[in-house]
Design an enzyme around this catalytic site. Sequence first.
Site, PDB file in Angstrom:
ATOM      1  N   GLU A  78      -3.948  40.524  48.382  1.00  0.00           N
ATOM      2  CA  GLU A  78      -5.201  39.772  48.417  1.00  0.00           C
ATOM      3  C   GLU A  78      -5.786  39.639  49.821  1.00  0.00           C
ATOM      4  O   GLU A  78      -5.126  39.163  50.740  1.00  0.00           O
ATOM      5  CB  GLU A  78      -4.988  38.376  47.831  1.00  0.00           C
ATOM      6  CG  GLU A  78      -6.259  37.531  47.769  1.00  0.00           C
ATOM      7  CD  GLU A  78      -6.075  36.205  47.063  1.00  0.00           C
ATOM      8  OE1 GLU A  78      -7.072  35.461  46.949  1.00  0.00           O
ATOM      9  OE2 GLU A  78      -4.944  35.907  46.613  1.00  0.00           O
ATOM     10  N   LYS A 100      -7.507  35.518  41.178  1.00  0.00           N
ATOM     11  CA  LYS A 100      -7.036  34.496  40.260  1.00  0.00           C
ATOM     12  C   LYS A 100      -6.865  35.143  38.902  1.00  0.00           C
ATOM     13  O   LYS A 100      -7.808  35.694  38.343  1.00  0.00           O
ATOM     14  CB  LYS A 100      -8.023  33.317  40.156  1.00  0.00           C
ATOM     15  CG  LYS A 100      -7.813  32.247  41.199  1.00  0.00           C
ATOM     16  CD  LYS A 100      -6.446  31.601  41.061  1.00  0.00           C
ATOM     17  CE  LYS A 100      -6.130  30.753  42.284  1.00  0.00           C
ATOM     18  NZ  LYS A 100      -4.700  30.451  42.358  1.00  0.00           N
TER      19      LYS A 100
END
Length: 513
Positions: free
Chosen positions: A295, A312
């Site tokens: 990420e 997410k």
Amino acid sequence: MDDPGGLTPRIESRRLDGIDLRRLARAQRDEFVWLDSAVPHGAPSAAHARARWSILTPCDGPFAARFRHEDRRAVLDVSMPARAWFGASRAADEPAFTVLAELLAATPALDGPIEGLGFALGWVGFLGYELGRESGGPDRTADGHADADVRFVDRAVVVRDDGASWALALVVDTEPDASSANRAWLDSVATLAAATDVRDVSPSLPSGVEATGRVTRAAHESAVDACRAEIRDGNAFQVCLTTAFALPGTGREARVGPGADPQLDEYLRMRATDPVPFGAYLRLGPLRVASRSPERFLRIDADGSVLAEPIKGTRRRLADAAADAAVRDELAASVKDRAENVMIVDLLRNDLLRTAVPGSVHVDRLCDVETYASVHQMVSTIGASLPPGVSRADVVRAAFPPGSMTGAPKISAMAIADRLEGAPRGVYSGVIGYFSASGAVDLSVVIRTLVTVVGPDADADADAGAGAGAVVRSRTLGAGGAVTWSSVPADEATEVETKTRSVLGSLGAVARW
């Protein structure tokens, strides 16, 4: 940016022939940072774009400087040749982001040495989660190490995804001795890497070793219910609840020297089994940080373009191709995961609006699913533009800690998580990366990261290199997930276990709580 007399700081480079950064990492005797990018076969094009460059920076060059923030105190160690920019070594009770902004303003501006590469030497290292206290978060400090440790580096080896590689070094004609040392390093770095073997590494832990949870699974599920109660009462929309798992090895020697760093060997094992675009290995002070993060937190280009890519929504990959495709499709259609992702997108839009040109914040991708070696992930992309003159430190502070690791609203969610977790997160949930002398910034979110803290051994050989003879004080892996009103406690606990597998599995360890 050379001036006619050649007196301004500038980067000299050497084209290298097929250098292996694994070899170069194992050749390092002292502190270094390795930003290690790769993607698995079949990864989407967006993932390939994130993984174009890998960077390895020794921290012991003649122009080196170190900034760390520990126990709420800023400490700056500056080499003599760098004092013209950063001043003398000193310590002061000043906020970390304030000092970082001052250092970035004092950093000599350097043009990117290679087309497409944002890194032009500069500051590398990590900013830990507890620095969130400077933007309204809980007032904690990390346990056993600094809240931030960033280094001004004047040497680097960079490798493009096609294998092309270069060595970079800073030279300043008014500092002939330091510049001469860096030119000598440019001429020797390829030989240094070639002289170091990269043997096949095996796990330093026997198969089946347990990583023990800080809390029990039942306690974590109870904390999920507590988060849901806070959401029901209107105190948050989403809370990122985390915990940590401790690995055995306390007291084990953490020898450092060419070919003798057990934590680096573990990292090499991790990277062989799980390619990610934001891998990193840091050997800084008492820390050995082995990160396998997929990420990005923020990328800022030299022209002021900003990119955020929050994750997410996570599913474990399955061996059966049809079942794996079904899991991916289920994630893509999940109302709960999409809601979590959209909440964080809105949070990041708000964070970026604080420093961006009004009207420039936009969403390029919403809730795309990307596939990695061990998991499927739901990813979104937010862009913005900065006005001229805005400090990169101010941009990062406005968005810190990463929204995907806090929840929303950010300050309320952080307070709830802190009360329930009852411990600092440290490096985990913070960021790793660089603040380039070109004005570019690239920072990852610290997830899927094994953090080892070492301490001095009274019998260590002072000439054996940084950390030689040190003993391990702690080894922890953080993991967590977003809790919303629709969360099921058992499912949230299972997601935590899923997120430990990419690191623990490569070491022959399993999570037990």
